[in-house]
Design an enzyme around this catalytic site. Structure first.
Site, PDB file in Angstrom:
ATOM      1  N   ASP A  63       6.502 -15.896 -10.545  1.00 55.47           N
ATOM      2  CA  ASP A  63       5.287 -15.103 -10.699  1.00 55.47           C
ATOM      3  C   ASP A  63       5.112 -14.661 -12.140  1.00 55.47           C
ATOM      4  O   ASP A  63       6.076 -14.366 -12.827  1.00 55.47           O
ATOM      5  CB  ASP A  63       5.347 -13.824  -9.850  1.00 55.47           C
ATOM      6  N   GLU A  75     -13.529  15.549  -9.581  1.00 57.90           N
ATOM      7  CA  GLU A  75     -12.865  15.674 -10.887  1.00 57.90           C
ATOM      8  C   GLU A  75     -11.351  15.640 -10.747  1.00 57.90           C
ATOM      9  O   GLU A  75     -10.632  15.785 -11.738  1.00 57.90           O
ATOM     10  CB  GLU A  75     -13.306  16.958 -11.602  1.00 57.90           C
ATOM     11  N   ARG A  79       4.682  -6.216  -1.234  1.00 56.28           N
ATOM     12  CA  ARG A  79       5.048  -7.633  -1.356  1.00 56.28           C
ATOM     13  C   ARG A  79       6.446  -7.839  -1.920  1.00 56.28           C
ATOM     14  O   ARG A  79       7.017  -8.920  -1.779  1.00 56.28           O
ATOM     15  CB  ARG A  79       4.011  -8.418  -2.173  1.00 56.28           C
ATOM     16  N   PRO A 120      -6.113   8.490 -13.924  1.00 57.09           N
ATOM     17  CA  PRO A 120      -6.166   7.801 -15.225  1.00 57.09           C
ATOM     18  C   PRO A 120      -5.259   8.449 -16.269  1.00 57.09           C
ATOM     19  O   PRO A 120      -5.019   7.862 -17.315  1.00 57.09           O
ATOM     20  CB  PRO A 120      -7.640   7.911 -15.642  1.00 57.09           C
TER      21      PRO A 120
HETATM   22  N1  4GX Z   1      -5.840   4.666 -12.084  1.00 55.12           N
HETATM   23  N2  4GX Z   1      -9.420   7.496 -10.921  1.00 55.12           N
HETATM   24  C1  4GX Z   1      -8.661   9.363  -9.501  1.00 55.12           C
HETATM   25  C2  4GX Z   1      -9.864  11.494  -9.553  1.00 55.12           C
HETATM   26  C3  4GX Z   1      -8.748  12.179 -10.279  1.00 55.12           C
HETATM   27  C4  4GX Z   1      -8.908  12.703 -11.576  1.00 55.12           C
HETATM   28  C5  4GX Z   1      -7.849  13.331 -12.176  1.00 55.12           C
HETATM   29  C6  4GX Z   1      -6.546  12.908 -10.229  1.00 55.12           C
HETATM   30  C7  4GX Z   1      -6.665  13.452 -11.497  1.00 55.12           C
HETATM   31  C8  4GX Z   1      -7.606   5.915 -11.649  1.00 55.12           C
HETATM   32  C9  4GX Z   1      -7.079   4.911 -12.494  1.00 55.12           C
HETATM   33  C10 4GX Z   1      -8.960   6.492 -11.766  1.00 55.12           C
HETATM   34  C11 4GX Z   1     -10.649   8.206 -11.245  1.00 55.12           C
HETATM   35  C12 4GX Z   1      -8.829   7.866  -9.645  1.00 55.12           C
HETATM   36  C13 4GX Z   1     -10.460   9.713 -11.096  1.00 55.12           C
HETATM   37  N3  4GX Z   1      -7.575  12.293  -9.630  1.00 55.12           N
HETATM   38  N4  4GX Z   1      -6.665   6.218 -10.780  1.00 55.12           N
HETATM   39  N5  4GX Z   1      -9.939  10.049  -9.776  1.00 55.12           N
HETATM   40  N6  4GX Z   1      -7.667   4.318 -13.506  1.00 55.12           N
HETATM   41  O1  4GX Z   1      -9.688   6.094 -12.631  1.00 55.12           O
HETATM   42  O2  4GX Z   1      -5.579   5.470 -11.042  1.00 55.12           O
END
Ligand code: 4GX
Length: 244
Positions: free
Chosen positions: A165, A114, A151, A87
């Site tokens: 699209d 985490e 795709r 995120p």
């Molecule tokens: N878009 N998540 C990854 C664990 C995490 C935390 C910090 C790396 C660094 C998310 C999103 C997402 C939740 C996937 C936390 N990994 N990933 N996860 N939105 O929310 O890509």
């Protein structure tokens, strides 16, 4: 040929993705290779652990450097693009999808808990988020990125079906209909049954602009409009004033 490798603790998450529809066809054709690989295969820990508690204290666990970095090193080529889903990453949009799809070798890192030890970021080329919401793990995000880039590759879908699209031209898609011409009193617009290609083109452009104006006005702020588009947008603004 594109090679997508997903590094994950849950490789079976991707089974139905590989076996379904357009993605299955791309993999069967051989234009794309897709593989989900378990970080755990690379751990040197005697209990097969890949995570550990957080230095300094606090709740939760982090993916540790050794298994993750060894998995990256074993699977990357000199020109792989290593992408971490998180995120905190750059927000995915169709422009970023195009940039990612240019890479023939792409490695997607899925975190759980985490996330990763901060030092893993030294082995990552790009950090990508699929949006401002919180997932339980990176797998759904890696699936979204994989689908969107696969795709775009040669021959995966008819190239003339790309251009209309949503987002490829910076506008939302125009409304589309199939038979019957009347359904519960709701009609297919006459122009679409007229066979008049120029009028159909104009109608579609205008309705594309209308949907974008009503639902995603932010997209119109950055998109340059030509003379015809500008004229249609003025008409839409008047029409929408009337109807409110
Ligand atoms: N878009 N998540 C990854 C664990 C995490 C935390 C910090 C790396 C660094 C998310 C999103 C997402 C939740 C996937 C936390 N990994 N990933 N996860 N939105 O929310 O890509």
């Amino acid at each position: 040929m594109m090679n997508v490798k997903v590094l994950t603790l849950f490789p079976t998450f991707f089974d139905s993705f590989k076996e379904t529809s357009i993605i299955k066809r791309a993999l069967d054709k051989g234009s794309v290779h897709f593989e989900a690989i378990n970080f755990r295969d690379y751990t040197l820990d005697k209990h097969n652990n890949v995570d550990d508690t957080i230095c300094g204290g606090g709740a939760g666990m982090l993916l540790a450097c050794q298994p993750i970095v060894d998995a990256i090193k074993a699977n990357r080529t000199p020109d792989s693009k290593v992408v971490m889903l998180s995120p905190q990453g750059k927000k995915l949009d169709q422009k970023l999808v195009h940039e990612l799809a240019r890479n023939d070798d792409i490695i997607l890192l899925c975190g759980h808990y985490e996330g990763f030890d901060e030092r893993i970021r030294d082995y990552v080329d790009e950090e990508v988020s699929i949006g401002d919401f919180v997932l339980t793990g990176g797998e759904p995000a890696a699936l979204v990125v994989s689908d969107a880039i696969i795709r775009l590759r040669d021959g995966v879908i008819r190239s003339d079906s790309h251009e209309d699209d949503s987002f490829e031209n910076g506008l939302l898609e125009y409304p589309q209909y199939t038979r019957p011409v009347a359904f519960e009193g709701k009609m297919v617009p006459d122009v679409l049954m007229s066979g008049h290609h120029e009028n159909i083109r104009k109608w579609r452009l205008k309705e594309s602009l209308r949907k974008t104006y009503l639902r995603r006005p932010d997209l119109l702020e950055t998109r340059k409009l030509n003379e015809e588009e500008h004229k249609f947008l003025q008409e839409i603004i008047e029409e929408e004033k009337q109807s409110r």
